[in-house]
Every structure is written in C-alpha cells, then in structure tokens.
Motif scaffolding. Structure first.
Motif, PDB file in Angstrom:
ATOM      1  N   PHE A 150      41.977  41.351  34.506  1.00 50.33           N
ATOM      2  CA  PHE A 150      41.187  40.309  35.164  1.00 50.33           C
ATOM      3  C   PHE A 150      39.699  40.537  34.930  1.00 50.33           C
ATOM      4  O   PHE A 150      38.960  39.617  34.580  1.00 50.33           O
ATOM      5  N   PHE A 151      39.257  41.766  35.097  1.00 50.55           N
ATOM      6  CA  PHE A 151      37.837  42.066  34.908  1.00 50.55           C
ATOM      7  C   PHE A 151      37.454  41.978  33.428  1.00 50.55           C
ATOM      8  O   PHE A 151      36.369  41.488  33.095  1.00 50.55           O
ATOM      9  N   VAL A 152      38.336  42.464  32.553  1.00 51.25           N
ATOM     10  CA  VAL A 152      38.023  42.431  31.122  1.00 51.25           C
ATOM     11  C   VAL A 152      37.936  40.994  30.624  1.00 51.25           C
ATOM     12  O   VAL A 152      37.028  40.635  29.852  1.00 51.25           O
ATOM     13  N   LEU A 153      38.866  40.154  31.068  1.00 48.49           N
ATOM     14  CA  LEU A 153      38.827  38.748  30.669  1.00 48.49           C
ATOM     15  C   LEU A 153      37.671  38.008  31.333  1.00 48.49           C
ATOM     16  O   LEU A 153      36.993  37.193  30.714  1.00 48.49           O
ATOM     17  N   GLY A 154      37.439  38.325  32.621  1.00 50.24           N
ATOM     18  CA  GLY A 154      36.392  37.625  33.358  1.00 50.24           C
ATOM     19  C   GLY A 154      34.994  37.908  32.854  1.00 50.24           C
ATOM     20  O   GLY A 154      34.108  37.051  32.939  1.00 50.24           O
ATOM     21  N   CYS A 155      34.781  39.102  32.292  1.00 50.90           N
ATOM     22  CA  CYS A 155      33.433  39.433  31.821  1.00 50.90           C
ATOM     23  C   CYS A 155      33.023  38.576  30.641  1.00 50.90           C
ATOM     24  O   CYS A 155      31.821  38.450  30.352  1.00 50.90           O
ATOM     25  N   GLU A 156      34.006  37.978  29.937  1.00 51.49           N
ATOM     26  CA  GLU A 156      33.657  37.106  28.818  1.00 51.49           C
ATOM     27  C   GLU A 156      32.849  35.899  29.284  1.00 51.49           C
ATOM     28  O   GLU A 156      32.053  35.348  28.524  1.00 51.49           O
ATOM     29  N   PHE A 157      33.054  35.495  30.540  1.00 49.59           N
ATOM     30  CA  PHE A 157      32.282  34.379  31.082  1.00 49.59           C
ATOM     31  C   PHE A 157      30.792  34.725  31.088  1.00 49.59           C
ATOM     32  O   PHE A 157      29.944  33.915  30.700  1.00 49.59           O
ATOM     33  N   PHE A 158      30.464  35.939  31.523  1.00 52.58           N
ATOM     34  CA  PHE A 158      29.060  36.336  31.625  1.00 52.58           C
ATOM     35  C   PHE A 158      28.460  36.648  30.255  1.00 52.58           C
ATOM     36  O   PHE A 158      27.242  36.692  30.118  1.00 52.58           O
ATOM     37  N   ILE A 159      29.321  36.867  29.254  1.00 52.90           N
ATOM     38  CA  ILE A 159      28.826  37.041  27.897  1.00 52.90           C
ATOM     39  C   ILE A 159      28.470  35.695  27.276  1.00 52.90           C
ATOM     40  O   ILE A 159      27.480  35.564  26.554  1.00 52.90           O
ATOM     41  N   ASN A 160      29.258  34.671  27.603  1.00 48.78           N
ATOM     42  CA  ASN A 160      29.051  33.352  27.005  1.00 48.78           C
ATOM     43  C   ASN A 160      28.156  32.441  27.830  1.00 48.78           C
ATOM     44  O   ASN A 160      27.583  31.486  27.293  1.00 48.78           O
ATOM     45  N   TYR A 161      28.035  32.723  29.143  1.00 54.42           N
ATOM     46  CA  TYR A 161      27.250  31.857  30.021  1.00 54.42           C
ATOM     47  C   TYR A 161      26.318  32.701  30.886  1.00 54.42           C
ATOM     48  O   TYR A 161      26.555  33.889  31.101  1.00 54.42           O
ATOM     49  N   LYS A 162      25.282  32.079  31.393  1.00 59.12           N
ATOM     50  CA  LYS A 162      24.380  32.738  32.323  1.00 59.12           C
ATOM     51  C   LYS A 162      24.222  31.880  33.571  1.00 59.12           C
ATOM     52  O   LYS A 162      24.286  30.651  33.514  1.00 59.12           O
ATOM     53  N   VAL A 163      24.045  32.560  34.683  1.00 59.79           N
ATOM     54  CA  VAL A 163      23.909  31.897  35.979  1.00 59.79           C
ATOM     55  C   VAL A 163      22.448  31.979  36.406  1.00 59.79           C
ATOM     56  O   VAL A 163      21.886  33.068  36.519  1.00 59.79           O
ATOM     57  N   GLU A 164      21.825  30.838  36.635  1.00 60.11           N
ATOM     58  CA  GLU A 164      20.428  30.775  37.051  1.00 60.11           C
ATOM     59  C   GLU A 164      20.360  30.234  38.470  1.00 60.11           C
ATOM     60  O   GLU A 164      20.802  29.115  38.734  1.00 60.11           O
ATOM     61  N   PHE A 165      19.827  31.036  39.386  1.00 58.43           N
ATOM     62  CA  PHE A 165      19.722  30.628  40.779  1.00 58.43           C
ATOM     63  C   PHE A 165      18.451  29.798  40.994  1.00 58.43           C
ATOM     64  O   PHE A 165      17.456  29.939  40.267  1.00 58.43           O
ATOM     65  N   ARG A 166      18.518  28.954  41.995  1.00 59.80           N
ATOM     66  CA  ARG A 166      17.381  28.094  42.314  1.00 59.80           C
ATOM     67  C   ARG A 166      16.233  28.944  42.840  1.00 59.80           C
ATOM     68  O   ARG A 166      16.417  29.823  43.683  1.00 59.80           O
TER      69      ARG A 166
END
Length: 371
Positions: free
Chosen positions: A347-363
C-alpha cells in the motif's frame, strides 16, 4: 479584499497538480520514505495483534527470503519467473493494450513444453530437445497472445475481458491434458517429468543450478529495453499507445502493430512457462503459474515499464512473499496476518507513486488588501 472573497468564491484548502518532472534521486527518496513508514505501521500492527517484538518478526522475514544460500537462490529463481512475465506484458502495456492474460499465456507455454518433454524426452538428444521445447513454448504463447489481438484489431473487442477469458481456457486445456499423462489418480498435476533421465531439464550453468534461468530472463529484459527504446517497432508501439488517430496519420498500420506486439508479448510469457516447467518445477499443473500473471502487472506499473527497474521490484515482491511464509510458520501466525504485513508494505509502495507524479499545494493565507 481578495477577488475570490469579493465574488463569494471560496478557495479550496489545497490543489493537486501534476509534476512536470521528478528527479531520480527525489523519486528514490520518496520511495525509501514510503518503505520506512510502512515498516513503522507494520511494527505497530504486529505489536497490537501479537505482542511480539517487530524487529524479531522482520528478522524472520529476512531469514525466510535470504537466510541461507539455498533460500536466496529460491527467491532469485521465483523472482526471475515473475520478471520474465512482467517483461512479457510490457510491450502490450506500452501500446495501451491491457493484456491481463499473461497467466494463460504462461500456462499454455508450460503446456507446450511439458508435451515435448513427455513425448520426445526419451527419443531426442538434449541438443535437439531443448530448442524444440523452447520453440514450442514461444509459439504457443505467441498464438495465445495473437488470438485476442486479432479480435481487437478487426472488431475492436474488449481486450481485458478477452485475455482474461483466455486464462480460463488455458487452465482447462492443462487440466484436460493432465488426464492423459503421468498424473496420479485424482491429481491436478503430472508427476515429475522424466525424473530418472532428466531429459529436458535445465543443467547447471557457471556452477549455478538456475544459471540458465538467469541468462534467459536477463537476455529477455535487455532485449525488451532495447527493442522498445531504440527500434522502429518500439517507436510504432509508443505512437499507437499515445493515440490511434495520430499513429494512422503518421502512416502506421495500427492493426499490424497490435497483432505483432501481442505476439511478442505472448511469446515472452510462453518463455516464462518454458522456464517454469523445464528450469524450475519439472512438472505441470493448473496452478504452476500461481497468480504471477497478475502480480506481474503490479511489477510493470511500479517500474513504469522499465525492464531494468522491474528486476528490483520483482525481487522485492518475492522477498516479501517468502518472508511472509517464514514468519507465518516461525511465529505461528496465520497466513492472514502475514498477508496484512505484505499488504501494508505494498500500500505504501504503491501510494508513494502519487507523490512522485503529483504535488499537493495548500492554500496560502493572505491578508486582506484594503482599498
């Protein structure tokens, strides 16, 4: 006041945007952090469920996978089969042809290999028998891959359902063939093929029992890497995967590319069946592939269809599998408990791909601007 406040529009708390590029070192750091976090979560789960020391459990996993020379080579052997299947589905996935039939293509390759071993093992010399087995496995896997490709190319059928259906047909063909061969009564597998003569078995290479497995699979991985990146056909596969209309506009025969690519994909999965029967188990059963055809999909996507990265991912997944089996027996845990640990890590290994491909920008809070 800000324009969003003036118009009564409330800004979201955060935005998700696609990264333009994530460097190699940064991606590796994200994956290492994900693995470290997964081990921390697993430690909490292990302690809560069993009250055991998590470090002892982790040591048991390491011992189960690579704790001795024999266990290390068994792990490498199984990782090589998984890698071969992952390499096999790579060209199809690059083309956006969702080949979930690797299980059946591998099984049918194993069936062809076993048929040659049983019927010609005592009649042909080794120098003629092994190439014949290899060709039979490649041809069987190729046919099993081409059938859904032809239907896709001609009538645009759903390749996911078609290739999945072919898995069941391959399984039933193996079950039907076993009836006529050396199986004990009521068994779903043949016995050890040519156990006395060992005709059709891989011999040692460079002093290694699984040396031929290593050479064949690594050769397939290197071939596929070069083929997809540097050949004209690899260029056509990438174009078809990006856009069918663009490929047609560029003068590429989409139908021919689909059929050819699935033929290559099926043949490489057939190679995995050849290795399973001739170089690993020396037997045939309906469960010989053991779900690796579906696990290979995870390997391919985690590796982003890079066959060299697949080597590491395949070893990691088999390492966790062998380690989970060990801790289940060593600490008297149920298979479900060991599967939970494996699932958390994945779950963690697969989920980290999200943070490799996308970034989260807070307001960001901004002070009101007074007129």
């Amino acid at each position: 006041m800000s324009m969003s406040r003036l118009h009564g529009i409330r800004e979201p708390l955060f935005h998700i945007t696609k990264r333009e590029e994530c460097g190699f070192l940064k991606a590796c750091a994200v994956r290492l952090i994900a693995i470290a976090l997964s081990l921390c979560v697993c430690a909490v789960v292990i302690f809560c469920l069993t009250g055991m020391n998590p470090l002892q459990v982790y040591q048991g996993m390491i011992d189960g996978a690579v704790g001795s020379n024999r266990r290390l080579w068994v792990t490498i052997r199984d990782a090589l089969v998984l890698l071969c299947i992952a390499v096999g589905i790579t060209p199809a996935f690059r083309m956006r042809f969702w080949n979930v039939g690797a299980e059946g293509q591998t099984l049918i390759g194993g069936l062809a290999t076993a048929a040659i071993m049983i019927n010609f093992g005592e009649r042909l010399p080794g120098w003629a028998l092994m190439p014949l087995m290899l060709l039979a496995a490649l041809a069987a896997g190729l046919v099993w891959g081409v059938i859904p490709a032809v239907f896709k190319a001609q009538w645009n059928t759903n390749e996911t359902l078609f290739t999945l259906m072919m898995n069941y047909i391959a399984s039933q063909l193996v079950a039907f063939s076993i009836v006529f061969w050396e199986n004990p009564s009521g068994s779903n597998s043949v016995g050890i093929i040519n156990q006395s003569s060992r005709a059709g078995w891989f011999g040692p290479l460079f002093g290694l029992n699984y040396g031929w497995n290593l050479v064949l699979v690594l050769a397939a991985a290197v071939f596929m890497y070069v083929y997809l990146r540097y050949s004209k056909q690899g260029y056509e596969i990438a174009y078809v995967g990006q856009s069918l209309n663009t490929a047609r506009y560029a003068g590429i025969s989409v139908k021919r590319v689909i059929i050819r690519t699935m033929g290559i994909s099926g043949a490489l999965c057939g190679l995995a069946g050849f290795i399973l029967v001739s170089g690993t188990g020396h037997t045939l059963s309906t469960s010989i592939v053991g779900g690796r055809g579906f696990t290979a999909i995870v390997v391919a996507w985690l590796s982003k269809l890079n066959t060299f990265t697949m080597m590491l991912v395949s070893f990691l997944l088999v390492f966790m599998e062998k380690g989970s089996i060990q801790i289940a027996s060593q600490f008297n845990l149920s298979e479900n408990a060991s599967d939970i640990i494996t699932g958390i890590i994945l779950f963690f290994v697969l989920g980290c791909e999200f943070f490799i491909n996308y970034k989260v920008e807070f307001r960001h809070r901004k002070e009101d601007v007074r007129a």
